[in-house]
Design a protein around this motif. Structure first.
Motif, PDB file in Angstrom:
ATOM      1  N   HIS A  91     -20.314  80.959 -39.611  1.00 55.76           N
ATOM      2  CA  HIS A  91     -19.811  81.514 -38.350  1.00 55.76           C
ATOM      3  C   HIS A  91     -20.546  82.821 -38.088  1.00 55.76           C
ATOM      4  CE1 HIS A  91     -16.813  83.411 -35.637  1.00 55.76           C
ATOM      5  NE2 HIS A  91     -16.279  82.218 -35.471  1.00 55.76           N
ATOM      6  N   ASP A  92     -20.862  83.091 -36.835  1.00 60.06           N
ATOM      7  CA  ASP A  92     -21.517  84.352 -36.504  1.00 60.06           C
ATOM      8  C   ASP A  92     -20.595  85.543 -36.777  1.00 60.06           C
ATOM      9  OD1 ASP A  92     -23.914  83.235 -35.777  1.00 60.06           O
ATOM     10  OD2 ASP A  92     -23.460  83.178 -33.631  1.00 60.06           O
ATOM     11  N   LEU A  93     -21.200  86.710 -36.887  1.00 61.27           N
ATOM     12  CA  LEU A  93     -20.461  87.950 -37.097  1.00 61.27           C
ATOM     13  C   LEU A  93     -20.104  88.568 -35.751  1.00 61.27           C
ATOM     14  CD1 LEU A  93     -22.886  89.430 -39.775  1.00 61.27           C
ATOM     15  CD2 LEU A  93     -20.727  88.245 -40.235  1.00 61.27           C
ATOM     16  N   TYR A  94     -19.031  89.360 -35.753  1.00 67.14           N
ATOM     17  CA  TYR A  94     -18.623  90.059 -34.533  1.00 67.14           C
ATOM     18  C   TYR A  94     -18.310  91.510 -34.873  1.00 67.14           C
ATOM     19  CZ  TYR A  94     -18.413  85.789 -31.775  1.00 67.14           C
ATOM     20  OH  TYR A  94     -18.747  84.646 -31.088  1.00 67.14           O
ATOM     21  N   LEU A  95     -18.836  92.418 -34.039  1.00 65.89           N
ATOM     22  CA  LEU A  95     -18.746  93.856 -34.309  1.00 65.89           C
ATOM     23  C   LEU A  95     -18.130  94.590 -33.134  1.00 65.89           C
ATOM     24  CD1 LEU A  95     -19.738  96.417 -36.011  1.00 65.89           C
ATOM     25  CD2 LEU A  95     -21.807  96.302 -34.595  1.00 65.89           C
ATOM     26  N   ASN A  96     -17.322  95.605 -33.459  1.00 69.89           N
ATOM     27  CA  ASN A  96     -16.959  96.613 -32.466  1.00 69.89           C
ATOM     28  C   ASN A  96     -17.883  97.798 -32.722  1.00 69.89           C
ATOM     29  OD1 ASN A  96     -15.874  98.857 -31.108  1.00 69.89           O
ATOM     30  ND2 ASN A  96     -13.803  98.035 -31.196  1.00 69.89           N
ATOM     31  N   PRO A  97     -18.893  97.999 -31.892  1.00 67.34           N
ATOM     32  CA  PRO A  97     -19.874  99.061 -32.162  1.00 67.34           C
ATOM     33  C   PRO A  97     -19.291 100.462 -32.051  1.00 67.34           C
ATOM     34  CG  PRO A  97     -20.271  98.065 -30.016  1.00 67.34           C
ATOM     35  CD  PRO A  97     -19.213  97.229 -30.677  1.00 67.34           C
ATOM     36  N   ASP A  98     -18.150 100.591 -31.402  1.00 66.84           N
ATOM     37  CA  ASP A  98     -17.540 101.909 -31.254  1.00 66.84           C
ATOM     38  C   ASP A  98     -16.739 102.316 -32.489  1.00 66.84           C
ATOM     39  OD1 ASP A  98     -18.535 102.243 -28.640  1.00 66.84           O
ATOM     40  OD2 ASP A  98     -16.877 101.075 -27.819  1.00 66.84           O
ATOM     41  N   THR A  99     -16.129 101.335 -33.169  1.00 67.21           N
ATOM     42  CA  THR A  99     -15.289 101.645 -34.333  1.00 67.21           C
ATOM     43  C   THR A  99     -15.976 101.369 -35.664  1.00 67.21           C
ATOM     44  OG1 THR A  99     -14.292  99.429 -34.393  1.00 67.21           O
ATOM     45  CG2 THR A  99     -13.221 101.100 -32.999  1.00 67.21           C
ATOM     46  N   GLY A 100     -17.016 100.536 -35.664  1.00 68.13           N
ATOM     47  CA  GLY A 100     -17.668 100.172 -36.919  1.00 68.13           C
ATOM     48  C   GLY A 100     -16.913  99.126 -37.711  1.00 68.13           C
ATOM     49  N   VAL A 101     -16.034  98.360 -37.037  1.00 66.78           N
ATOM     50  CA  VAL A 101     -15.318  97.262 -37.686  1.00 66.78           C
ATOM     51  C   VAL A 101     -16.098  95.976 -37.451  1.00 66.78           C
ATOM     52  CG1 VAL A 101     -13.194  95.909 -37.765  1.00 66.78           C
ATOM     53  CG2 VAL A 101     -13.084  98.392 -37.446  1.00 66.78           C
ATOM     54  N   TYR A 349      -2.643  90.203 -39.418  1.00 63.87           N
ATOM     55  CA  TYR A 349      -3.207  91.210 -38.513  1.00 63.87           C
ATOM     56  C   TYR A 349      -2.351  92.466 -38.479  1.00 63.87           C
ATOM     57  CZ  TYR A 349      -4.980  93.832 -34.678  1.00 63.87           C
ATOM     58  OH  TYR A 349      -5.496  94.877 -33.947  1.00 63.87           O
ATOM     59  N   GLN A 350      -1.045  92.295 -38.357  1.00 63.94           N
ATOM     60  CA  GLN A 350      -0.158  93.446 -38.213  1.00 63.94           C
ATOM     61  C   GLN A 350      -0.264  94.385 -39.410  1.00 63.94           C
ATOM     62  OE1 GLN A 350       3.964  92.334 -37.733  1.00 63.94           O
ATOM     63  NE2 GLN A 350       4.671  94.449 -37.507  1.00 63.94           N
ATOM     64  N   VAL A 351      -0.211  93.838 -40.607  1.00 72.06           N
ATOM     65  CA  VAL A 351      -0.273  94.663 -41.822  1.00 72.06           C
ATOM     66  C   VAL A 351      -1.703  95.147 -42.067  1.00 72.06           C
ATOM     67  CG1 VAL A 351       0.124  94.693 -44.311  1.00 72.06           C
ATOM     68  CG2 VAL A 351       1.719  93.474 -42.808  1.00 72.06           C
ATOM     69  N   GLY A 352      -2.658  94.230 -41.951  1.00 70.58           N
ATOM     70  CA  GLY A 352      -4.048  94.600 -42.217  1.00 70.58           C
ATOM     71  C   GLY A 352      -4.597  95.620 -41.254  1.00 70.58           C
ATOM     72  N   SER A 353      -4.226  95.512 -39.983  1.00 72.72           N
ATOM     73  CA  SER A 353      -4.774  96.439 -38.992  1.00 72.72           C
ATOM     74  C   SER A 353      -4.253  97.851 -39.181  1.00 72.72           C
ATOM     75  CB  SER A 353      -4.470  95.952 -37.572  1.00 72.72           C
ATOM     76  OG  SER A 353      -3.077  95.948 -37.315  1.00 72.72           O
ATOM     77  N   LYS A 354      -3.076  97.987 -39.764  1.00 75.14           N
ATOM     78  CA  LYS A 354      -2.573  99.339 -40.032  1.00 75.14           C
ATOM     79  C   LYS A 354      -3.493 100.061 -41.014  1.00 75.14           C
ATOM     80  CE  LYS A 354       1.618 101.924 -41.247  1.00 75.14           C
ATOM     81  NZ  LYS A 354       1.683 102.649 -39.961  1.00 75.14           N
ATOM     82  N   VAL A 355      -3.980  99.335 -41.995  1.00 75.66           N
ATOM     83  CA  VAL A 355      -4.916  99.910 -42.961  1.00 75.66           C
ATOM     84  C   VAL A 355      -6.278 100.156 -42.322  1.00 75.66           C
ATOM     85  CG1 VAL A 355      -6.168  99.437 -45.108  1.00 75.66           C
ATOM     86  CG2 VAL A 355      -3.716  98.937 -44.946  1.00 75.66           C
ATOM     87  N   VAL A 356      -6.755  99.179 -41.555  1.00 73.17           N
ATOM     88  CA  VAL A 356      -8.053  99.326 -40.886  1.00 73.17           C
ATOM     89  C   VAL A 356      -8.034 100.527 -39.937  1.00 73.17           C
ATOM     90  CG1 VAL A 356      -9.635  98.272 -39.216  1.00 73.17           C
ATOM     91  CG2 VAL A 356      -8.683  96.897 -41.083  1.00 73.17           C
ATOM     92  N   ASP A 357      -6.997 100.641 -39.141  1.00 72.81           N
ATOM     93  CA  ASP A 357      -6.925 101.750 -38.185  1.00 72.81           C
ATOM     94  C   ASP A 357      -6.859 103.102 -38.887  1.00 72.81           C
ATOM     95  OD1 ASP A 357      -6.985  99.864 -36.188  1.00 72.81           O
ATOM     96  OD2 ASP A 357      -4.836  99.938 -35.765  1.00 72.81           O
ATOM     97  N   GLU A 358      -6.151 103.150 -40.002  1.00 73.48           N
ATOM     98  CA  GLU A 358      -6.074 104.406 -40.764  1.00 73.48           C
ATOM     99  C   GLU A 358      -7.464 104.814 -41.258  1.00 73.48           C
ATOM    100  OE1 GLU A 358      -4.799 107.718 -43.095  1.00 73.48           O
ATOM    101  OE2 GLU A 358      -3.860 106.653 -41.403  1.00 73.48           O
ATOM    102  N   ILE A 359      -8.223 103.865 -41.770  1.00 67.42           N
ATOM    103  CA  ILE A 359      -9.559 104.167 -42.285  1.00 67.42           C
ATOM    104  C   ILE A 359     -10.493 104.610 -41.165  1.00 67.42           C
ATOM    105  CG2 ILE A 359     -11.612 103.145 -43.346  1.00 67.42           C
ATOM    106  CD1 ILE A 359      -9.681 101.375 -44.991  1.00 67.42           C
ATOM    107  N   VAL A 360     -10.483 103.876 -40.065  1.00 66.02           N
ATOM    108  CA  VAL A 360     -11.385 104.183 -38.953  1.00 66.02           C
ATOM    109  C   VAL A 360     -11.030 105.521 -38.314  1.00 66.02           C
ATOM    110  CG1 VAL A 360     -12.088 103.450 -36.648  1.00 66.02           C
ATOM    111  CG2 VAL A 360     -11.949 101.770 -38.505  1.00 66.02           C
ATOM    112  N   THR A 361      -9.747 105.759 -38.113  1.00 67.93           N
ATOM    113  CA  THR A 361      -9.309 106.992 -37.457  1.00 67.93           C
ATOM    114  C   THR A 361      -9.657 108.225 -38.288  1.00 67.93           C
ATOM    115  OG1 THR A 361      -7.502 105.816 -36.370  1.00 67.93           O
ATOM    116  CG2 THR A 361      -7.317 108.217 -36.503  1.00 67.93           C
TER     117      THR A 361
END
Length: 371
Positions: A91-101, A349-361
């Motif tokens: 599967h291709d990769l997908y990036l948010n270039p603004d957040t680096g996710v 998503y709900q649990v994982g994104s809390k960790v992702v958002d903390e790291i990115v922020t």
């Protein structure tokens, strides 16, 4: 093109023909002028993209957006992973270039996950040296530990495939199972051999940090989940509303189900973790994904200590009382699919994104040092 350039081009072409006829090499055209701006633009175009978090999912259902969600779809939509990057894998990769996710879909099974993670780790387009890796996928859960829609952070990953096996119909009568560790002469022989891929320990401090960050989250519940978990009389954790816990993962290429195999999964996990691990989730890929990071880590391209594994309960790993293992397994593959699929995908998503958002922020805090 200017008239002067066209004139120079025609003159050079004529001169080249004459020189060639005389056996001489024509002069090279003048080089384009190099400026600081040109050099900077070239460097920016070729510099690898710094990735802050890689979200590792294993499968998607249908399209990446707009239909029944598999493991990837909610990340794709809600994290705005809009930049598609070709990837010579499942599967291709997908990036948010603004957040680096960066989001990936490895394909199911440890062969797919190991090769996909290895390919990404070696991809020169990305700087993954400070990236965190979050595996966010669904799994079968032991009803002794948790309920449908629950989410478990793992510290130990145990492989269910590397072993010797004798069919139970031919094994010695005093053996509890025909499945036993390589290099031993029977089930659960002590001490167990040194691991050669049978067990991995993730960064326990990072797993604990992620758990503490999310442990008090309220996860989605529904009448369908309540109806399903009510069948598990005698399993109090299976009857609770969905919750976040710590619990370890058993990864095997065979989709197994039933009380006897569930008992074996618990014992196999205890055996390889010296009693420190607790089997909670059953999936296929996580030992393969982490093995690739272990191989890549000495190169500095990735940091194996930055991997987290979050599994969420789409189904139970054994049947409820009064139901056969076969009926239970086949019932999960009927028209409605996994009874907890929607809830487990949402919880991941709900649990994982809390960790992702903390790291990115707070990237300035987490880039160079682990939580």
């Amino acid at each position: 093109m200017t008239s002067l350039t066209m004139h120079y081009g025609r003159t050079l072409a004529c001169a080249s023909l004459l020189l060639a006829a005389c056996g001489k090499t024509p002069p090279a055209p003048p080089a384009a002028p190099t400026t600081a701006a040109t050099t900077a633009a070239t460097t920016a175009a070729t510099a690898p993209i710094e990735i802050k978090v890689v979200v590792v999912t294993m499968f998607e259902i249908g399209q990446d957006s707009g239909d029944v969600a598999g493991e990837f779809q909610l990340w794709h939509e809600r994290q705005k992973l809009t930049q598609r990057l070709p990837f010579a894998h499942h599967h291709d990769l997908y990036l948010n270039p603004d957040t680096g996710v960066l989001g990936m879909v490895t394909g199911m099974g440890s062969v797919n996950s190991a090769t996909a993670v290895m390919a990404l780790g070696l991809d020169p387009r990305f700087d993954l040296s400070h990236a965190y890796w979050l595996v966010a996928g669904i799994a079968g859960f032991d009803p002794a530990d948790a309920s449908l829609g629950s989410a478990a952070w793992a510290e130990y990953l145990v492989d269910a495939d590397l072993a010797h096996e004798i069919d139970p119909r031919e094994m010695p009568k005093d053996w509890p199972t025909g499945y036993f560790a390589r290099g031993t002469k029977g089930p659960y022989a002590q001490p167990h051999p040194a691991s050669q891929g049978e067990v991995f320990q993730l960064n326990g401090a990072l797993a604990n940090w992620a758990f503490e960050l999310t442990r008090n989250m309220t996860l989605a519940d529904s009448e369908a989940l309540q109806k399903r978990r009510a069948l598990y009389q005698g399993y109090p954790n299976a009857q609770k509303p969905p919750f976040v816990l710590k619990g370890d993962n058993l990864a095997g290429m065979t989709y197994w189900h039933g009380k006897l195999l569930n008992d074996w999964a618990n014992e196999w996990t205890r055996y390889w973790t010296d009693g420190k691990g607790e089997f909670v989730s059953s999936a296929m890929e996580d030992t393969g994904s982490f093995q690739s990071l272990v191989y890549l880590s000495p190169t500095g391209k990735v940091d194996q200590n930055r991997m987290m594994v979050l599994r969420t309960a789409s189904n139970y790993s054994m049947q409820p009382p009064g139901v056969s293992a076969a009926d239970s397994l086949l019932g999960e593959h009927g028209e409605e699919g996994y009874s907890g699929l929607t809830a487990s995908v949402e919880a991941a998503y709900q649990v994982g994104s809390k960790v992702v958002d903390e790291i990115v922020t707070h990237w300035d805090r987490y880039r160079d040092r682990l939580p």
